[in-house]
Design a protein around this motif. Structure first.
Motif, PDB file in Angstrom:
ATOM      1  N   SER A  46     -43.241 -31.634  23.072  1.00 19.94           N
ATOM      2  CA  SER A  46     -44.255 -31.239  22.096  1.00 19.94           C
ATOM      3  C   SER A  46     -43.829 -31.650  20.693  1.00 19.94           C
ATOM      4  O   SER A  46     -42.635 -31.811  20.396  1.00 19.94           O
ATOM      5  N   LEU A  47     -44.812 -31.815  19.812  1.00 18.62           N
ATOM      6  CA  LEU A  47     -44.507 -32.147  18.422  1.00 18.62           C
ATOM      7  C   LEU A  47     -43.657 -31.053  17.783  1.00 18.62           C
ATOM      8  O   LEU A  47     -42.746 -31.337  16.997  1.00 18.62           O
ATOM      9  N   TYR A  48     -43.947 -29.818  18.122  1.00 20.64           N
ATOM     10  CA  TYR A  48     -43.170 -28.692  17.586  1.00 20.64           C
ATOM     11  C   TYR A  48     -41.690 -28.844  17.943  1.00 20.64           C
ATOM     12  O   TYR A  48     -40.809 -28.722  17.086  1.00 20.64           O
ATOM     13  N   ASN A  49     -41.426 -29.122  19.199  1.00 18.21           N
ATOM     14  CA  ASN A  49     -40.036 -29.270  19.633  1.00 18.21           C
ATOM     15  C   ASN A  49     -39.386 -30.515  19.041  1.00 18.21           C
ATOM     16  O   ASN A  49     -38.172 -30.539  18.807  1.00 18.21           O
ATOM     17  N   ARG A  50     -40.186 -31.537  18.792  1.00 21.55           N
ATOM     18  CA  ARG A  50     -39.625 -32.752  18.192  1.00 21.55           C
ATOM     19  C   ARG A  50     -39.135 -32.489  16.771  1.00 21.55           C
ATOM     20  O   ARG A  50     -38.139 -33.082  16.333  1.00 21.55           O
ATOM     21  N   ASN A  87     -47.291 -38.613  10.619  1.00 21.20           N
ATOM     22  CA  ASN A  87     -48.558 -39.285  10.899  1.00 21.20           C
ATOM     23  C   ASN A  87     -49.298 -38.631  12.063  1.00 21.20           C
ATOM     24  O   ASN A  87     -50.533 -38.612  12.092  1.00 21.20           O
ATOM     25  N   ALA A  88     -48.547 -38.087  13.013  1.00 12.34           N
ATOM     26  CA  ALA A  88     -49.176 -37.463  14.182  1.00 12.34           C
ATOM     27  C   ALA A  88     -49.850 -36.146  13.821  1.00 12.34           C
ATOM     28  O   ALA A  88     -50.948 -35.844  14.306  1.00 12.34           O
ATOM     29  N   ASP A  89     -49.201 -35.342  12.970  1.00 10.62           N
ATOM     30  CA  ASP A  89     -49.767 -34.034  12.614  1.00 10.62           C
ATOM     31  C   ASP A  89     -49.068 -33.529  11.354  1.00 10.62           C
ATOM     32  O   ASP A  89     -48.071 -32.804  11.430  1.00 10.62           O
ATOM     33  N   ALA A  90     -49.591 -33.915  10.202  1.00 12.37           N
ATOM     34  CA  ALA A  90     -48.982 -33.517   8.935  1.00 12.37           C
ATOM     35  C   ALA A  90     -49.045 -32.006   8.741  1.00 12.37           C
ATOM     36  O   ALA A  90     -48.130 -31.402   8.172  1.00 12.37           O
ATOM     37  N   ASP A  91     -50.114 -31.377   9.218  1.00 13.70           N
ATOM     38  CA  ASP A  91     -50.243 -29.924   9.062  1.00 13.70           C
ATOM     39  C   ASP A  91     -49.119 -29.186   9.784  1.00 13.70           C
ATOM     40  O   ASP A  91     -48.592 -28.188   9.278  1.00 13.70           O
ATOM     41  N   LEU A  92     -48.756 -29.663  10.954  1.00 11.79           N
ATOM     42  CA  LEU A  92     -47.656 -29.029  11.681  1.00 11.79           C
ATOM     43  C   LEU A  92     -46.349 -29.207  10.916  1.00 11.79           C
ATOM     44  O   LEU A  92     -45.539 -28.279  10.833  1.00 11.79           O
ATOM     45  N   GLY A  93     -46.151 -30.384  10.341  1.00 12.86           N
ATOM     46  CA  GLY A  93     -44.949 -30.607   9.541  1.00 12.86           C
ATOM     47  C   GLY A  93     -44.876 -29.663   8.354  1.00 12.86           C
ATOM     48  O   GLY A  93     -43.812 -29.113   8.046  1.00 12.86           O
ATOM     49  N   LEU A  94     -46.005 -29.452   7.685  1.00 13.28           N
ATOM     50  CA  LEU A  94     -46.046 -28.507   6.568  1.00 13.28           C
ATOM     51  C   LEU A  94     -45.761 -27.088   7.050  1.00 13.28           C
ATOM     52  O   LEU A  94     -45.038 -26.331   6.403  1.00 13.28           O
ATOM     53  N   PHE A  95     -46.333 -26.750   8.186  1.00 10.11           N
ATOM     54  CA  PHE A  95     -46.084 -25.422   8.763  1.00 10.11           C
ATOM     55  C   PHE A  95     -44.594 -25.225   9.024  1.00 10.11           C
ATOM     56  O   PHE A  95     -44.029 -24.173   8.707  1.00 10.11           O
ATOM     57  N   MET A  96     -43.947 -26.231   9.600  1.00  9.19           N
ATOM     58  CA  MET A  96     -42.522 -26.123   9.916  1.00  9.19           C
ATOM     59  C   MET A  96     -41.681 -25.978   8.648  1.00  9.19           C
ATOM     60  O   MET A  96     -40.683 -25.256   8.634  1.00  9.19           O
ATOM     61  N   ALA A  97     -42.089 -26.659   7.582  1.00 13.24           N
ATOM     62  CA  ALA A  97     -41.344 -26.575   6.322  1.00 13.24           C
ATOM     63  C   ALA A  97     -41.553 -25.239   5.625  1.00 13.24           C
ATOM     64  O   ALA A  97     -40.633 -24.701   4.997  1.00 13.24           O
ATOM     65  N   ILE A  98     -42.762 -24.700   5.755  1.00 13.39           N
ATOM     66  CA  ILE A  98     -43.117 -23.486   5.016  1.00 13.39           C
ATOM     67  C   ILE A  98     -42.660 -22.226   5.733  1.00 13.39           C
ATOM     68  O   ILE A  98     -42.111 -21.308   5.121  1.00 13.39           O
ATOM     69  N   ARG A  99     -42.864 -22.167   7.038  1.00  7.72           N
ATOM     70  CA  ARG A  99     -42.566 -20.950   7.794  1.00  7.72           C
ATOM     71  C   ARG A  99     -41.129 -20.978   8.290  1.00  7.72           C
ATOM     72  O   ARG A  99     -40.854 -21.059   9.483  1.00  7.72           O
ATOM     73  N   GLN A 100     -40.201 -20.912   7.348  1.00  6.80           N
ATOM     74  CA  GLN A 100     -38.789 -20.943   7.709  1.00  6.80           C
ATOM     75  C   GLN A 100     -38.235 -19.528   7.763  1.00  6.80           C
ATOM     76  O   GLN A 100     -38.292 -18.787   6.788  1.00  6.80           O
ATOM     77  N   ASP A 101     -37.701 -19.190   8.908  1.00  9.52           N
ATOM     78  CA  ASP A 101     -37.067 -17.892   9.096  1.00  9.52           C
ATOM     79  C   ASP A 101     -35.755 -17.860   8.313  1.00  9.52           C
ATOM     80  O   ASP A 101     -35.037 -18.847   8.237  1.00  9.52           O
ATOM     81  N   GLN A 102     -35.434 -16.706   7.741  1.00  8.05           N
ATOM     82  CA  GLN A 102     -34.197 -16.612   6.975  1.00  8.05           C
ATOM     83  C   GLN A 102     -32.977 -16.914   7.837  1.00  8.05           C
ATOM     84  O   GLN A 102     -31.960 -17.404   7.346  1.00  8.05           O
ATOM     85  N   MET A 260     -48.956 -34.038  -9.020  1.00 12.40           N
ATOM     86  CA  MET A 260     -50.329 -34.051  -8.513  1.00 12.40           C
ATOM     87  C   MET A 260     -50.375 -34.567  -7.080  1.00 12.40           C
ATOM     88  O   MET A 260     -51.132 -34.058  -6.248  1.00 12.40           O
ATOM     89  N   ALA A 261     -49.552 -35.562  -6.781  1.00  9.65           N
ATOM     90  CA  ALA A 261     -49.500 -36.085  -5.412  1.00  9.65           C
ATOM     91  C   ALA A 261     -49.014 -35.004  -4.453  1.00  9.65           C
ATOM     92  O   ALA A 261     -49.560 -34.833  -3.355  1.00  9.65           O
ATOM     93  N   ALA A 262     -47.989 -34.262  -4.875  1.00  7.60           N
ATOM     94  CA  ALA A 262     -47.461 -33.196  -4.019  1.00  7.60           C
ATOM     95  C   ALA A 262     -48.500 -32.105  -3.801  1.00  7.60           C
ATOM     96  O   ALA A 262     -48.678 -31.603  -2.684  1.00  7.60           O
ATOM     97  N   ILE A 263     -49.208 -31.727  -4.852  1.00  6.19           N
ATOM     98  CA  ILE A 263     -50.208 -30.663  -4.744  1.00  6.19           C
ATOM     99  C   ILE A 263     -51.373 -31.102  -3.857  1.00  6.19           C
ATOM    100  O   ILE A 263     -51.907 -30.315  -3.067  1.00  6.19           O
ATOM    101  N   LYS A 264     -51.765 -32.357  -3.959  1.00  8.36           N
ATOM    102  CA  LYS A 264     -52.831 -32.864  -3.084  1.00  8.36           C
ATOM    103  C   LYS A 264     -52.397 -32.823  -1.621  1.00  8.36           C
ATOM    104  O   LYS A 264     -53.193 -32.522  -0.729  1.00  8.36           O
ATOM    105  N   VAL A 265     -51.136 -33.125  -1.382  1.00  6.61           N
ATOM    106  CA  VAL A 265     -50.607 -33.082  -0.014  1.00  6.61           C
ATOM    107  C   VAL A 265     -50.587 -31.655   0.513  1.00  6.61           C
ATOM    108  O   VAL A 265     -50.964 -31.378   1.657  1.00  6.61           O
ATOM    109  N   LEU A 266     -50.160 -30.730  -0.336  1.00  4.00           N
ATOM    110  CA  LEU A 266     -49.997 -29.342   0.091  1.00  4.00           C
ATOM    111  C   LEU A 266     -51.331 -28.619   0.221  1.00  4.00           C
ATOM    112  O   LEU A 266     -51.512 -27.786   1.115  1.00  4.00           O
TER     113      LEU A 266
END
Length: 274
Positions: A46-50, A87-102, A260-266
């Motif tokens: 899965s992309l998540y596991n990758r 490229n496969a799923d940018a939203d999942l990548g953002l999720f992985m970066a944002i939802r980081q467990d302590q 601005m590029a970062a904010i558009k991405v996020l």
């Protein structure tokens, strides 16, 4: 006994032998036997596991990449994997970066580099960089902290402020990381400059050299680096919200094209925010 297609029967003895043993095969039986001989297809990862495996890979590669014969090749392969995942799923990548467990600060030095590389890739695509330069900034992000990845991991988990010797290592790490890259055979000037300058700031307030003019690649790298650091929890401090981290970035960049590029991405409410 079966004959290959096009085989010629040369004499009556061969013909008699074929007639006795049978010249034909039951196709259903043949297909069943053939299926047994075919190796089972491995289930797709899965992309998540990758994403998790990408962090695992960097943790294995980075400490020894400058000495390992295939270390640099492994870094290149990992950069390609991160770009493919983005490229496969940018939203999942953002999720992985944002939802980081302590608890993930146990691997902070490596997860931080992977998430920063991902964000750099998205930002530079938004800025319409060429695919070659986007790949280069991804490589730079993966290796910017090569000399202190373990130190970063330790410091993220420690429950006391940074020691003087730790601060000294941090201040020198851009130069030390460049030295490791050069030892590994990296000669690309933009890659090396981005790593060397990724803590410099226009105006001369950064480190290690305090230069006043910073390369564009280094500015992108620094912005992504700082943003990911701000949204990542550590033992001594809570993470900033995505919105607060974005406001800081926008203010520091004075609303320039990089922020601005970062904010558009996020976006306003990136995946993983509530």
């Amino acid at each position: 006994m079966l004959l290959a297609q096009g085989h010629v029967i040369h004499n009556d003895t061969q013909l008699e032998t074929l007639l006795e043993r049978g010249m034909f095969v039951d196709m259903e039986e043949y297909k069943a036997v053939e299926a047994l001989q075919e190796p089972e297809a491995k289930p797709a990862i899965s992309l998540y596991n990758r994403w998790t495996l990408a962090i695992d890979a960097l943790e294995v590669i980075l400490p020894h990449f400058s000495d390992a014969p295939d270390g640099l090749d492994a870094i290149h392969a990992l950069a390609d994997e991160i770009l493919e995942l983005a490229n496969a799923d940018a939203d999942l990548g953002l999720f992985m970066a944002i939802r980081q467990d302590q608890a993930k600060h146990l691997r902070y030095g490596y997860s931080h580099a992977v998430h920063t590389a991902f964000l750099c890739g998205l930002m530079t695509q938004q800025l319409h960089w060429s695919s070659e330069r986007t790949r280069l900034i991804t490589l730079a992000a993966l290796t910017m902290n090569a000399s202190i990845a373990e130190l970063q991991t330790h410091m993220a988990a420690q429950d006391y402020p940074a020691l003087d010797r730790q601060r000294a290592q941090i201040r020198l790490h851009p130069e030390h990381s460049v030295a490791l890259l050069e030892k590994a055979g990296v000669a690309d000037s933009e890659w090396l400059t981005a790593v060397l300058q990724h803590h410099e700031q226009n105006g001369g307030t950064g480190y290690p050299k305090g230069i006043s003019t910073v390369s564009e690649a280094a500015q992108v790298l620094r912005m992504a680096d700082v943003f990911i650091a701000r949204i990542t929890p550590r033992q001594l401090r809570q993470s900033l919200s995505i919105q607060d981290a974005a406001r800081c970035m926008f203010k520091e960049d004075k609303g320039g094209p990089l922020s601005m590029a970062a904010i558009k991405v996020l976006g306003i409410y990136p995946p993983g925010t509530s």
